[in-house]
Design a protein around this motif. Structure first.
Motif, PDB file in Angstrom:
ATOM      1  N   GLY A 126       1.021  -1.223  -0.020  1.00  0.00           N
ATOM      2  CA  GLY A 126       0.198  -0.600  -0.216  1.00  0.00           C
ATOM      3  C   GLY A 126       1.078   1.309  -0.535  1.00  0.00           C
ATOM      4  N   ASP A 127       1.014   2.353  -0.652  1.00  0.00           N
ATOM      5  CA  ASP A 127       0.906   3.775  -0.245  1.00  0.00           C
ATOM      6  C   ASP A 127       1.309   3.890   0.801  1.00  0.00           C
ATOM      7  OD1 ASP A 127      -1.425   4.068   0.096  1.00  0.00           O
ATOM      8  OD2 ASP A 127      -1.194   5.839  -1.250  1.00  0.00           O
ATOM      9  N   GLY A 128       1.178   3.569   1.927  1.00  0.00           N
ATOM     10  CA  GLY A 128       0.663   4.776   2.791  1.00  0.00           C
ATOM     11  C   GLY A 128       2.269   3.886   3.753  1.00  0.00           C
ATOM     12  N   PRO A 129       2.259   2.428   3.518  1.00  0.00           N
ATOM     13  CA  PRO A 129       3.497   1.895   4.380  1.00  0.00           C
ATOM     14  C   PRO A 129       4.431   1.799   3.644  1.00  0.00           C
ATOM     15  CG  PRO A 129       0.874   0.914   4.643  1.00  0.00           C
ATOM     16  CD  PRO A 129       0.833   2.126   3.857  1.00  0.00           C
ATOM     17  N   THR A 130       4.023   1.668   2.736  1.00  0.00           N
ATOM     18  CA  THR A 130       5.669   1.597   2.025  1.00  0.00           C
ATOM     19  C   THR A 130       6.235   3.069   1.795  1.00  0.00           C
ATOM     20  OG1 THR A 130       4.494  -0.013   0.335  1.00  0.00           O
ATOM     21  CG2 THR A 130       6.350   0.952  -0.629  1.00  0.00           C
ATOM     22  N   ALA A 131       5.446   4.262   1.430  1.00  0.00           N
ATOM     23  CA  ALA A 131       6.353   5.462   1.564  1.00  0.00           C
ATOM     24  C   ALA A 131       7.494   5.861   2.866  1.00  0.00           C
ATOM     25  CB  ALA A 131       5.096   6.490   1.233  1.00  0.00           C
ATOM     26  N   SER A 132       5.759   5.342   3.812  1.00  0.00           N
ATOM     27  CA  SER A 132       6.516   5.826   5.694  1.00  0.00           C
ATOM     28  C   SER A 132       7.768   4.499   5.550  1.00  0.00           C
ATOM     29  CB  SER A 132       5.661   4.606   6.528  1.00  0.00           C
ATOM     30  OG  SER A 132       6.177   4.583   7.909  1.00  0.00           O
ATOM     31  N   ALA A 133       8.355   3.979   4.949  1.00  0.00           N
ATOM     32  CA  ALA A 133      10.072   2.679   4.087  1.00  0.00           C
ATOM     33  C   ALA A 133      10.859   3.748   4.227  1.00  0.00           C
ATOM     34  CB  ALA A 133       9.320   1.908   4.586  1.00  0.00           C
ATOM     35  N   VAL A 134       9.853   4.009   2.733  1.00  0.00           N
ATOM     36  CA  VAL A 134      11.232   4.890   1.930  1.00  0.00           C
ATOM     37  C   VAL A 134      11.784   6.263   2.682  1.00  0.00           C
ATOM     38  CG1 VAL A 134      11.023   5.917  -0.102  1.00  0.00           C
ATOM     39  CG2 VAL A 134       9.788   4.188  -0.290  1.00  0.00           C
ATOM     40  N   VAL A 135      10.441   6.595   3.157  1.00  0.00           N
ATOM     41  CA  VAL A 135      10.664   7.887   4.199  1.00  0.00           C
ATOM     42  C   VAL A 135      11.567   7.974   5.352  1.00  0.00           C
ATOM     43  CG1 VAL A 135      10.408  10.571   5.329  1.00  0.00           C
ATOM     44  CG2 VAL A 135       9.082   9.189   2.941  1.00  0.00           C
ATOM     45  N   ALA A 136      11.258   6.684   5.689  1.00  0.00           N
ATOM     46  CA  ALA A 136      12.040   5.962   7.147  1.00  0.00           C
ATOM     47  C   ALA A 136      13.302   5.977   6.394  1.00  0.00           C
ATOM     48  CB  ALA A 136      11.963   5.091   7.519  1.00  0.00           C
ATOM     49  N   ASP A 137      14.319   5.234   5.847  1.00  0.00           N
ATOM     50  CA  ASP A 137      15.218   5.210   4.707  1.00  0.00           C
ATOM     51  C   ASP A 137      16.279   6.506   4.706  1.00  0.00           C
ATOM     52  OD1 ASP A 137      15.671   2.618   4.957  1.00  0.00           O
ATOM     53  OD2 ASP A 137      15.441   1.990   2.853  1.00  0.00           O
ATOM     54  N   LEU A 138      15.174   7.723   4.148  1.00  0.00           N
ATOM     55  CA  LEU A 138      15.180   9.151   3.867  1.00  0.00           C
ATOM     56  C   LEU A 138      16.217   9.537   4.991  1.00  0.00           C
ATOM     57  CD1 LEU A 138      13.150  10.081   0.737  1.00  0.00           C
ATOM     58  CD2 LEU A 138      16.012   9.682   0.577  1.00  0.00           C
ATOM     59  N   ILE A 139      14.950   9.901   5.871  1.00  0.00           N
ATOM     60  CA  ILE A 139      15.703   9.993   7.598  1.00  0.00           C
ATOM     61  C   ILE A 139      16.901   9.736   7.754  1.00  0.00           C
ATOM     62  CG2 ILE A 139      15.031  10.119   9.573  1.00  0.00           C
ATOM     63  CD1 ILE A 139      11.902  10.169   8.820  1.00  0.00           C
ATOM     64  N   ASP A 140      17.230   8.442   7.716  1.00  0.00           N
ATOM     65  CA  ASP A 140      18.415   7.702   8.241  1.00  0.00           C
ATOM     66  C   ASP A 140      19.313   8.704   6.767  1.00  0.00           C
ATOM     67  OD1 ASP A 140      17.500   5.796  10.226  1.00  0.00           O
ATOM     68  OD2 ASP A 140      17.977   4.219   8.916  1.00  0.00           O
ATOM     69  N   ILE A 141      19.622   8.888   6.676  1.00  0.00           N
ATOM     70  CA  ILE A 141      20.367   9.099   5.725  1.00  0.00           C
ATOM     71  C   ILE A 141      20.891  10.163   6.233  1.00  0.00           C
ATOM     72  CG2 ILE A 141      21.293  10.024   3.195  1.00  0.00           C
ATOM     73  CD1 ILE A 141      19.340   7.079   2.041  1.00  0.00           C
ATOM     74  N   ALA A 142      19.421  11.366   6.214  1.00  0.00           N
ATOM     75  CA  ALA A 142      20.000  12.902   6.150  1.00  0.00           C
ATOM     76  C   ALA A 142      20.616  12.442   7.851  1.00  0.00           C
ATOM     77  CB  ALA A 142      18.401  13.932   6.536  1.00  0.00           C
ATOM     78  N   ARG A 143      20.387  11.528   8.938  1.00  0.00           N
ATOM     79  CA  ARG A 143      20.930  11.470  10.196  1.00  0.00           C
ATOM     80  C   ARG A 143      22.428  11.106   9.937  1.00  0.00           C
ATOM     81  NH1 ARG A 143      16.201   9.133  13.338  1.00  0.00           N
ATOM     82  NH2 ARG A 143      15.504  10.489  14.511  1.00  0.00           N
ATOM     83  N   GLY A 144      22.940  10.663   8.588  1.00  0.00           N
ATOM     84  CA  GLY A 144      23.878   9.981   8.666  1.00  0.00           C
ATOM     85  C   GLY A 144      24.198   8.804   8.373  1.00  0.00           C
ATOM     86  N   GLU A 145      23.766   7.871   8.094  1.00  0.00           N
ATOM     87  CA  GLU A 145      23.474   6.765   8.242  1.00  0.00           C
ATOM     88  C   GLU A 145      24.388   6.193   7.083  1.00  0.00           C
ATOM     89  OE1 GLU A 145      24.022   3.203   8.994  1.00  0.00           O
ATOM     90  OE2 GLU A 145      22.502   2.672   7.868  1.00  0.00           O
ATOM     91  N   PHE A 146      25.684   5.854   6.915  1.00  0.00           N
ATOM     92  CA  PHE A 146      26.033   5.682   5.338  1.00  0.00           C
ATOM     93  C   PHE A 146      26.531   3.867   5.723  1.00  0.00           C
ATOM     94  CE2 PHE A 146      25.379  10.098   4.933  1.00  0.00           C
ATOM     95  CZ  PHE A 146      25.045  10.001   3.344  1.00  0.00           C
ATOM     96  N   GLY A 147      26.407   3.296   6.572  1.00  0.00           N
ATOM     97  CA  GLY A 147      27.121   1.715   6.602  1.00  0.00           C
ATOM     98  C   GLY A 147      26.840   1.104   5.627  1.00  0.00           C
ATOM     99  N   PRO A 148      27.418  -0.213   6.132  1.00  0.00           N
ATOM    100  CA  PRO A 148      27.108  -0.911   4.285  1.00  0.00           C
ATOM    101  C   PRO A 148      25.639  -1.503   4.484  1.00  0.00           C
ATOM    102  CG  PRO A 148      29.097  -1.317   6.138  1.00  0.00           C
ATOM    103  CD  PRO A 148      28.217  -0.447   6.401  1.00  0.00           C
ATOM    104  N   PRO A 149      25.629  -1.555   3.319  1.00  0.00           N
ATOM    105  CA  PRO A 149      23.724  -1.921   3.311  1.00  0.00           C
ATOM    106  C   PRO A 149      23.112  -3.197   3.743  1.00  0.00           C
ATOM    107  CG  PRO A 149      24.689  -1.280   0.657  1.00  0.00           C
ATOM    108  CD  PRO A 149      25.512  -1.478   1.627  1.00  0.00           C
ATOM    109  N   TYR A 150      24.340  -4.126   3.807  1.00  0.00           N
ATOM    110  CA  TYR A 150      23.757  -5.791   4.624  1.00  0.00           C
ATOM    111  C   TYR A 150      24.427  -5.527   5.881  1.00  0.00           C
ATOM    112  CZ  TYR A 150      21.949  -6.951   0.059  1.00  0.00           C
ATOM    113  OH  TYR A 150      21.182  -7.724  -1.264  1.00  0.00           O
ATOM    114  N   ALA A 151      24.691  -4.552   6.338  1.00  0.00           N
ATOM    115  CA  ALA A 151      25.661  -3.816   7.934  1.00  0.00           C
ATOM    116  C   ALA A 151      26.575  -5.184   7.756  1.00  0.00           C
ATOM    117  CB  ALA A 151      24.616  -4.985   9.001  1.00  0.00           C
TER     118      ALA A 151
END
Lengths: 430, 430
Positions: B304-329
């Protein structure tokens, strides 16, 4: 990034020993995931001689726990001393002031002093992390702070005390009353010798007030949580709830609304089609409802050395990876101060249970009190007399303001027809 | 940190429009939590004229989606074009090569090309994030990558396709057969016009293979997932399962063991005391079992658009906070290459359903095949004849090697007593 993250551990109870065991067992894996090793440089506790089941001879033992705050070797102090104030708070303040990050599992300290400590951490640009303070090993702070960060959260609620849930589950499974099951839980080690923090809802309230800050961006307000524990839940309540399609759970509920911040820990009737109804035994679970993500549900083990150590070390891994953001996601200064929302304005359905004398006119008296207070009855059940001659009357109301339910109970207060205090539980909607 | 994070959105289907709506609704809150605003600097899709229910006139429209990879204004490209290969992959490769971070919801692309893309991101020190690719809005990648990071994970499994779960739940609630319910789901928009990616288990397998890498630190190995969908589940199977205390769910299971990496998507019988049994409708849920935290359970809306957008923007927030670690940890180079574990060595209980001719000796034939293959029968039920004269035989086996069950079915293959293919479901233990 091959410099290890250097950690001093203050407090070596079951959780402290668990952290050491975890780093021993999973250290190589953690180093790969964190980008560098996590190394214990010093440990401290009251009793050096005590056998904790882990080899401490590898670590530098520090007699004066407070001195870890200034220990030049440590990047992070792991505070596992416990207690809202006293040595734990002194140590945490001093460590942050000295520019060290702090990881703690101490819900009481965070519930009472989280805002002050967050300000101190932000002022020094260090981390203050406390995932283990809420729901043990379940990453629910991370889930709110980061996973659901894109959402305005309307409600956060959950089962936050494993001891209460263990007791309620056992009462339900075995049809036994509270005191008897508590006694057994104490013998089995599932409840403390002094269980009042758990069974009277204080522990759940600590955790709820912490969650509320993450969910709503509001200042921690533990003293505004309305708290009722599980002491007065009867096996008969659980049986009545079951006939109605509900289970009894101690649920902490927080909501941010126009009238302020609502926070309450109270026994609830949870419908069987709600995920909280299937949280059994000592598990914890949290529900968060976001305006885009909808309902998120997190469940797992809320206590114990393994789950708690898992959360403590997850915080250390975050720090090793360079996560030094504000403890409450928003800067402490941005957290809104909200008044406590008046509970009377809330609307909902109620379960009421009264023990009454077995005599003519009692039901009429109860029904009149409800009517006069404007409470509409959806269902009323009366069960045969107990050994003491009293009769159980259980009522489910239609949806209405809680104020009216309170008024109906006020009208009945002091009536010679009543035996003991009425029980009021809120009904969670699915 | 008041510089905004600048984002270009490629693809404006329901999720792309959802991301814009979310940033409109929650932008101020997100800026506080992320430490800086998230700003859309360019958007691109195939059809500029299409009404998407959001005002796009504020954003710079780019006709050539591929050119976003080199758009000097953008720090991050949000890839919502879709498809395992083709334009999505070209765009993602080019954006990473140009030193831009990428956020995507594209499970097919990550399942097939995740390792290559992670290497590229690590090489440039940028982020590649795909929380929305697994379980929609549920922060389960974050839960594994960070929340459970201190644990060695033994198993990860879950309900990863909402369409299948919706169909199975509806079959269960209404006693109807698969084709009929699929038809209705398609009319209601809960299933695609071409539903095969969902109902044949491929979509769940994409997600499972992504989860496995996070759980076990192994290289993504989508092509090693053994996949069976829900097409051949009968209402009668669901009814039999119910009489035994189980529900039928399409469960993806991954385990790392001595024999390699086991990954399978298959219909399972889930006992009622397991949390996956209570995952109804189109919800998704994931269970991870760690060596210290125990069992973690995450549930929520998987599409669904709402839940999927929520996850996409959570990733953007992580990047905005400076989280650039390896994609698979772990760094991509550290991910272990594991052979696919042979399924035959696995032990478990099986549910078998055979449609057989209603004639003398059929049960003896089945029982002999089981005996000769070394399969021990715990329970056998035979139900009266269907309209076509066939009879349903349902068998629950004792725990044993799957190899033996396969051998018993091989013995029966081609027998004139059988009508159609037998159904084999695995029984999940609680």
């Amino acid at each position: 990034m091959t410099e290890p993250l250097r950690v001093a551990i203050a407090g070596l109870g079951t959780v402290g020993a668990g952290v050491i065991r975890l780093l021993d067992a999973n250290g190589a894996l953690i180093a790969r995931r964190a980008g560098r090793p996590i190394e214990i440089v010093a440990v401290s506790a009251r009793d050096r001689a005590k056998d904790r089941g882990v080899d401490l001879s590898r670590f530098d033992w520090v007699d004066d726990t407070a001195s870890l705050a200034a220990d030049a070797r440590a990047d992070v102090v792991v505070e596992l001393v416990g207690g809202a104030d006293g040595p734990a708070l002194t140590l945490t303040r001093a460590a942050l002031a000295n520019g060290k990050s702090v990881v703690t599992a101490n819900k009481a300290m965070i519930a009472h002093h989280g805002l002050e400590l967050a300000r101190a951490a932000e002022g020094r640009g260090v981390a203050l992390k406390f995932e283990a303070a809420v729901a043990g090993g379940v990453p629910v702070i991370k889930g709110l702070r980061e996973g659901a960060a894109a959402n305005e959260i309307g409600h956060v609620y959950g089962i936050l005390n494993g001891t209460c849930n263990f007791i309620l589950s056992k009462m339900e499974a075995e049809g036994r009353d509270f005191a008897e099951v508590l006694d057994e839980a104490q013998r089995l080690g599932f409840a403390e010798a002094d269980p009042s923090f758990d069974i009277d809802g204080v522990d759940a309230a600590h955790k709820l007030s912490i969650l509320a800050s993450f969910a709503f961006g509001t200042r921690p307000a533990f003293s505004d949580v309305a708290i009722t524990g599980v002491r007065h839940v009867l096996a008969a309540d659980i049986a009545e709830a079951a006939t109605l399609g509900y289970r009894v759970r101690l649920v902490g509920v927080a909501e941010a609304g126009k009238n302020g911040l609502f926070q309450r820990v109270h026994p609830h009737l949870v419908p069987l089609d709600h995920p909280l109804a299937h949280v059994t035994g000592s598990l914890n679970a949290v529900v968060a409802e976001g305006n885009f993500v909808g309902r998120l549900f997190f469940q797992g083990r809320g206590a114990g050395d393994g789950p708690t150590a898992s959360a403590v070390v997850a915080d250390l891994i975050d720090i090793a990876r360079g996560e030094f953001g504000p403890p409450y996601a928003e800067p402490a200064e941005a957290l809104a101060e909200q008044p406590a929302a008046p509970t009377g304005e809330r609307r909902g359905r109620a379960y009421l249970r009264l023990m009454v004398a077995d005599k003519v006119g009692v039901l009429a008296e109860i029904a009149a009190a409800m009517r006069d207070a404007g409470v509409s009855i959806e269902r009323l059940m009366q069960r045969g007399a107990n050994a003491d001659g009293s009769v159980l009357v259980a009522i489910v109301t239609h949806e209405g303001p809680e104020r009216a339910v309170a008024a109906s109970l006020d009208r009945l207060r002091g009536s010679p027809s009543l035996v003991g205090e009425p029980m009021w539980m809120h009904i969670l909607e699915s």
